[in-house]
Design a protein around this motif. Structure first.
Motif, PDB file in Angstrom:
ATOM      1  N   ARG A   1       0.834  -1.215   0.000  1.00 20.85           N
ATOM      2  CA  ARG A   1       0.000   0.000   0.000  1.00 20.85           C
ATOM      3  C   ARG A   1       0.862   1.257   0.000  1.00 20.85           C
ATOM      4  O   ARG A   1       0.470   2.282  -0.539  1.00 20.85           O
ATOM      5  CB  ARG A   1      -0.928   0.005   1.213  1.00 20.85           C
ATOM      6  CG  ARG A   1      -2.006  -1.063   1.118  1.00 20.85           C
ATOM      7  CD  ARG A   1      -2.873  -1.020   2.313  1.00 20.85           C
ATOM      8  NE  ARG A   1      -3.473   0.312   2.409  1.00 20.85           N
ATOM      9  CZ  ARG A   1      -4.610   0.577   2.975  1.00 20.85           C
ATOM     10  NH1 ARG A   1      -5.295  -0.397   3.520  1.00 20.85           N
ATOM     11  NH2 ARG A   1      -5.086   1.791   3.040  1.00 20.85           N
ATOM     12  N   HIS A   2       2.034   1.184   0.619  1.00 16.35           N
ATOM     13  CA  HIS A   2       2.929   2.343   0.670  1.00 16.35           C
ATOM     14  C   HIS A   2       3.779   2.467  -0.597  1.00 16.35           C
ATOM     15  O   HIS A   2       4.174   3.564  -0.965  1.00 16.35           O
ATOM     16  CB  HIS A   2       3.850   2.255   1.891  1.00 16.35           C
ATOM     17  CG  HIS A   2       3.178   2.627   3.165  1.00 16.35           C
ATOM     18  ND1 HIS A   2       2.336   1.766   3.834  1.00 16.35           N
ATOM     19  CD2 HIS A   2       3.224   3.764   3.893  1.00 16.35           C
ATOM     20  CE1 HIS A   2       1.892   2.364   4.920  1.00 16.35           C
ATOM     21  NE2 HIS A   2       2.409   3.577   4.978  1.00 16.35           N
ATOM     22  N   THR A   3       4.080   1.360  -1.240  1.00 19.36           N
ATOM     23  CA  THR A   3       5.002   1.387  -2.376  1.00 19.36           C
ATOM     24  C   THR A   3       4.315   1.286  -3.728  1.00 19.36           C
ATOM     25  O   THR A   3       4.830   1.791  -4.713  1.00 19.36           O
ATOM     26  CB  THR A   3       6.030   0.253  -2.250  1.00 19.36           C
ATOM     27  OG1 THR A   3       5.355  -0.997  -2.201  1.00 19.36           O
ATOM     28  CG2 THR A   3       6.897   0.445  -1.008  1.00 19.36           C
ATOM     29  N   MET A   4       3.199   0.609  -3.812  1.00 14.22           N
ATOM     30  CA  MET A   4       2.345   0.493  -5.000  1.00 14.22           C
ATOM     31  C   MET A   4       2.909  -0.328  -6.169  1.00 14.22           C
ATOM     32  O   MET A   4       2.144  -0.794  -6.987  1.00 14.22           O
ATOM     33  CB  MET A   4       1.932   1.874  -5.512  1.00 14.22           C
ATOM     34  CG  MET A   4       1.172   2.705  -4.492  1.00 14.22           C
ATOM     35  SD  MET A   4      -0.302   1.893  -3.838  1.00 14.22           S
ATOM     36  CE  MET A   4      -1.398   2.037  -5.218  1.00 14.22           C
ATOM     37  N   THR A   5       4.227  -0.491  -6.294  1.00 14.55           N
ATOM     38  CA  THR A   5       4.778  -1.312  -7.368  1.00 14.55           C
ATOM     39  C   THR A   5       5.835  -2.247  -6.796  1.00 14.55           C
ATOM     40  O   THR A   5       6.435  -1.965  -5.745  1.00 14.55           O
ATOM     41  CB  THR A   5       5.441  -0.472  -8.484  1.00 14.55           C
ATOM     42  OG1 THR A   5       6.602   0.190  -7.955  1.00 14.55           O
ATOM     43  CG2 THR A   5       4.468   0.544  -9.073  1.00 14.55           C
TER      44      THR A   5
END
Length: 193
Positions: free
Chosen positions: A175-179
């Motif tokens: 959720r914090h990094t997305m990829t």
């Protein structure tokens, strides 16, 4: 002069990298009051067999996750069967490829990670002894491991998968990094802190 210039460039690069990732946005610092007695060295990877992102991160970042303890997250009651199957397979030390086969079947949609009977039928089909599996399902050691996984998730306030805890002090999740790429970059950054 060349040495001085190299030092300036390396210093600038390291400052730029640290500014690239921000606490609270890309990762978070585990509060000191949250840690358990031996948590300072914890490198943990929280996952669930039904999580496509988890499998992708495990595949693409396998080298970066080397040495991390895999912890099945039980965020919901229906995630418990996958955690039980994970620990039964670890405790019985059977077929070394069995977990990969289980994950592949889940990914294909031919095995439901929430269906305990189907999971354990698959485990037995992969060569684990039916009686040993049945005994272990009643064993306190298995439930001790399940309780430990729950306690670790509570300790680090882990609610989503995939999530990594680095050195027991820092954590990041999808959720914090997305990829996957950024997850890997943040993970490498946290290892340097």
């Amino acid at each position: 002069m060349y040495k001085f210039l190299l030092i300036v460039i390396l210093t600038w690069a390291s400052l730029g990298k640290s500014a690239e990732f921000k606490s609270g946005e890309d990762y978070w610092q585990v509060r000191s009051g949250d840690s358990v007695a031996v948590a300072e060295g914890d490198n943990l990877f929280f996952t669930w067999w039904g999580c496509d992102s988890c499998r992708q991160i495990e595949e693409e970042l396998s080298q970066q996750l080397e040495g991390f303890e895999v912890v099945p997250l039980i965020a919901r009651q229906e995630w418990r069967p996958a955690a039980k199957a994970f620990y039964v397979m670890k405790m019985l030390e059977g077929n070394p490829n069995a977990e990969d086969v289980i994950k592949q079947r889940i990914e294909e949609g031919t095995l439901d990670p929430k269906d305990q009977k189907a999971l354990f039928d698959a485990v037995i089909e992969l060569g684990y002894d039916k009686e040993q599996v049945a005994e272990l399902l009643e064993d306190r050691d298995l439930y001790g491991r399940i309780d430990q996984a729950v306690a670790l998730a509570e300790n680090y306030n882990i609610q989503y998968v995939p999530t990594v805890v680095v050195k027991g002090r820092f954590a990041t999740d999808a959720r914090h990094t997305m990829t996957v790429k950024k997850f890997g970059e943040v993970l490498e950054y946290l290892k340097t802190l």
